[in-house]
Motif scaffolding. Sequence first.
Motif, PDB file in Angstrom:
ATOM      1  N   ALA A 275       0.850  -1.254  -0.017  1.00 22.86           N
ATOM      2  CA  ALA A 275       0.337   0.039   0.078  1.00 22.86           C
ATOM      3  C   ALA A 275       0.947   1.184   0.052  1.00 22.86           C
ATOM      4  N   SER A 276       0.676   2.106  -0.976  1.00 26.06           N
ATOM      5  CA  SER A 276       1.342   3.330  -0.921  1.00 26.06           C
ATOM      6  C   SER A 276       0.736   4.501  -1.722  1.00 26.06           C
ATOM      7  N   PRO A 277       0.921   5.478  -1.494  1.00 24.53           N
ATOM      8  CA  PRO A 277       0.294   6.621  -1.845  1.00 24.53           C
ATOM      9  C   PRO A 277       0.065   6.927  -3.479  1.00 24.53           C
ATOM     10  N   ASP A 278       0.944   5.955  -4.343  1.00 28.25           N
ATOM     11  CA  ASP A 278       1.004   6.214  -5.706  1.00 28.25           C
ATOM     12  C   ASP A 278       0.520   5.076  -6.236  1.00 28.25           C
ATOM     13  N   ASP A 279      -0.303   4.303  -5.581  1.00 30.77           N
ATOM     14  CA  ASP A 279      -1.042   3.029  -6.173  1.00 30.77           C
ATOM     15  C   ASP A 279      -2.122   3.423  -6.901  1.00 30.77           C
ATOM     16  N   GLU A 280      -2.269   3.058  -8.114  1.00 33.54           N
ATOM     17  CA  GLU A 280      -3.256   3.423  -9.213  1.00 33.54           C
ATOM     18  C   GLU A 280      -4.871   3.121  -8.555  1.00 33.54           C
ATOM     19  N   ARG A 281      -4.925   2.047  -7.579  1.00 31.96           N
ATOM     20  CA  ARG A 281      -6.152   1.855  -6.933  1.00 31.96           C
ATOM     21  C   ARG A 281      -6.721   3.249  -6.317  1.00 31.96           C
ATOM     22  N   ARG A 282      -5.680   3.544  -5.480  1.00 34.26           N
ATOM     23  CA  ARG A 282      -5.761   4.686  -4.632  1.00 34.26           C
ATOM     24  C   ARG A 282      -6.099   5.860  -5.222  1.00 34.26           C
ATOM     25  N   GLY A 283      -5.565   6.340  -6.387  1.00 27.31           N
ATOM     26  CA  GLY A 283      -5.810   7.388  -6.980  1.00 27.31           C
ATOM     27  C   GLY A 283      -7.243   7.487  -7.861  1.00 27.31           C
ATOM     28  N   ARG A 284      -7.846   6.200  -8.255  1.00 26.58           N
ATOM     29  CA  ARG A 284      -8.856   6.217  -8.928  1.00 26.58           C
ATOM     30  C   ARG A 284      -9.976   6.272  -7.741  1.00 26.58           C
ATOM     31  N   ALA A 285      -9.822   5.616  -6.719  1.00 23.45           N
ATOM     32  CA  ALA A 285     -10.845   5.804  -5.580  1.00 23.45           C
ATOM     33  C   ALA A 285     -10.734   7.112  -4.953  1.00 23.45           C
ATOM     34  N   VAL A 286      -9.926   7.635  -4.848  1.00 21.22           N
ATOM     35  CA  VAL A 286      -9.778   9.172  -4.290  1.00 21.22           C
ATOM     36  C   VAL A 286     -10.411  10.094  -5.330  1.00 21.22           C
ATOM     37  N   THR A 287     -10.221   9.861  -6.695  1.00 22.64           N
ATOM     38  CA  THR A 287     -10.801  10.771  -7.561  1.00 22.64           C
ATOM     39  C   THR A 287     -12.369  10.431  -7.472  1.00 22.64           C
ATOM     40  N   VAL A 288     -12.936   9.269  -7.429  1.00 23.85           N
ATOM     41  CA  VAL A 288     -14.412   9.107  -7.351  1.00 23.85           C
ATOM     42  C   VAL A 288     -14.706   9.712  -5.995  1.00 23.85           C
ATOM     43  N   TRP A 289     -14.335   9.612  -4.982  1.00 28.19           N
ATOM     44  CA  TRP A 289     -14.530  10.170  -3.660  1.00 28.19           C
ATOM     45  C   TRP A 289     -14.587  11.575  -3.622  1.00 28.19           C
ATOM     46  N   LEU A 290     -13.682  12.192  -4.366  1.00 27.73           N
ATOM     47  CA  LEU A 290     -13.773  13.789  -4.402  1.00 27.73           C
ATOM     48  C   LEU A 290     -14.855  14.336  -5.192  1.00 27.73           C
ATOM     49  N   LEU A 291     -15.160  13.621  -6.369  1.00 27.91           N
ATOM     50  CA  LEU A 291     -16.309  13.885  -7.307  1.00 27.91           C
ATOM     51  C   LEU A 291     -17.609  13.699  -6.137  1.00 27.91           C
ATOM     52  N   LYS A 292     -17.744  12.734  -5.482  1.00 29.29           N
ATOM     53  CA  LYS A 292     -18.938  12.236  -4.421  1.00 29.29           C
ATOM     54  C   LYS A 292     -18.968  13.469  -3.505  1.00 29.29           C
ATOM     55  N   GLN A 293     -17.903  13.936  -2.912  1.00 24.50           N
ATOM     56  CA  GLN A 293     -17.862  15.142  -2.221  1.00 24.50           C
ATOM     57  C   GLN A 293     -18.290  16.458  -2.684  1.00 24.50           C
TER      58      GLN A 293
END
Length: 671
Positions: free
Chosen positions: A170-188
Amino acid sequence: MTTPETPEDAEPAEGEQLSEAEAELRAQRIERERIERRKAEKGRIEAGAKLSGRAADLLAAVRAVESGQKPPAKVFEEPAPAPRRPAPEPVRRMPVPAAGAEAAPHVVEAVREVLAEGGAPEGLAVQAAEVLGEGAGELLRADPWQLLRVFGVRPEQADAFARALLGDEASPDDERRGRAVTVWLLKQAALAGHTALEMPALVAALERQGVPDAEGAVHSAVSEGDVLVFQDALEAPSEGEEEVPVRVLVGLERYALAEESLADGLARLVNSVPEQDGSGEEWESAAAEAEGSAAELIRAVAGHGLVLHTGGEAARAEPAALLRAAQGMGLRAWAAVHSPVGRARFAALVGEDGPGVATVAGLLAGAEGPGRDADGTLDVDLLVVLDAPQLDVEAAALLAESLPDGARLVLSGDPGVLWSVGPGRVFADLLAARVCPQIASRRPDPGPLGELVSGVGAGELLQVEAPGKEVVIVPVRDAGEAVHRTVQLVVDSVPRALGVPAEETQVITPGHGGAVGTRVLNAALKERLNPGPGRFGGFDPGDRVAYSPAPGRMLPGRVVRADAEGLHLDCAGEEIVVPKERVERSVRHAWALTAHQAVGCRWPAVVVVLPGDAVPALSRPWVFTAFSRADRHLSVVHGVEQALPRAVAEVPAKPRTTRLPHLLAPQVVTG
């Protein structure tokens, strides 16, 4: 594979009345089916102008993915990329189940095991299983950042969960994290009212969340189909001009398709000629019998498919007069409001033998109203929607699509109130777009309260004469005094001085938390008005509550009893049973509400509480909404000093990023 028909999916038997909660679930099911149809019909949202630079690269990449020309893994490659640790093969998303659908016990148990292994609260298991669907446990184990799809989970919490499950992987540059945070930000962003975000704003937000390659995260989310990208021209192209300035936006498919659908439906109404179901002489005769702006409203509706009407509480008499006139001409006329309380108030205004009044959710679900014809459209010639600023983009899209060709739609409301809880600013966008007639009522709200509220709408906090104690200011020094004086007003002062009982007095405060938020005030008011042990999730019979069958929907009611079925509520005469596992997240005490919860309702007396820590929440729309909920009396527990007049004069509504004006403009015939 088909699933068994649930009570929410079953069609109502003839004459059957559904509760507000059941109506809401059915409306959501209709919305999901509509989106699936539109996806099949339209494929993707087309771009309409040329781009350059990174925006052009992004759009070209998206088109390549959509057309199948390139596999997603190679679309966003750039020359000499910075070295990055490759992420594991992305996990394809499971379909999201219907809102309100209960997950199978084995799915919940599998999720609970993964949550426990990752150190996350096991109380999230039911929500996670409902959001992620069948196979949720395996999905979370393979992609722990999917926990961000559960409402209330933040990136730092999902990061801790991922580290517990994946360890060093698990690291900050994991693509899975980037995608999930992108969706989370759009939901926010959607929770804040935006239907999309401009690309630079989204990239900046991702960087603030510690995503090293923010643009790459957006690219990945687009390629996976989690989000959509589109562009809007900022100005009309000149003759021979090949490139025009554009803005690139990124949004969730759900809201993008709803906004596009809304634009299509409204353009159809604007461009269509209403059915000649009343002769011109009849319309003119009805207008001649009306007064002032009511006559203008009737004349506008006679010749147009879409009309906007603005005004306060007293101005509701004008759409009521319109509906009665239309009914007298033999038109199928209906009104739609947003709550059972509003339905009862407007039904009294149109009269016992007047046109029908339904809630928006009940109308769309078929639980109330005229029903639908063989083509699935509402059996109406005229629909008037009250409190139109409350319409979010999804509800508005459903209404527009549900109207038959030749029907008339009137959106009526006060533009000064808070916008919808859901994303979009439909009424404000339409007022700004000027694509249809707009009738401003000249019927002011009467008395000192009407004068005060009108001044707030104009940006000025007036000192009004109130000989009948219509407006009372109660200064306080601190939070403790604010709570004490609020309880005193509700329990003693207002009933004694004005004869308004406590059950008809509503407290409104800026937020749920804080020293004088709804939680603190409701606890203090319950202790005085309905003390009890709170045996069922903190509730007792007789408690005043607010029930939310879906985000953004609030039904005021009272607790009747509790048993093995759940918490039994009486909401405007309808009995609703809330299962035990849903009580905590869908039922709140309601002696005190936020202004957003109070929109669309009015009470004989209102106590607005403005503690010192409320300053950041104050704005002109908030004050306008809170003050205008009172019919006879308004008490203001005032602890913000000069921040109140400053908010009224200087703090407008927070801007929202929407696409409706851009989508609507090229479809409306002008001139």
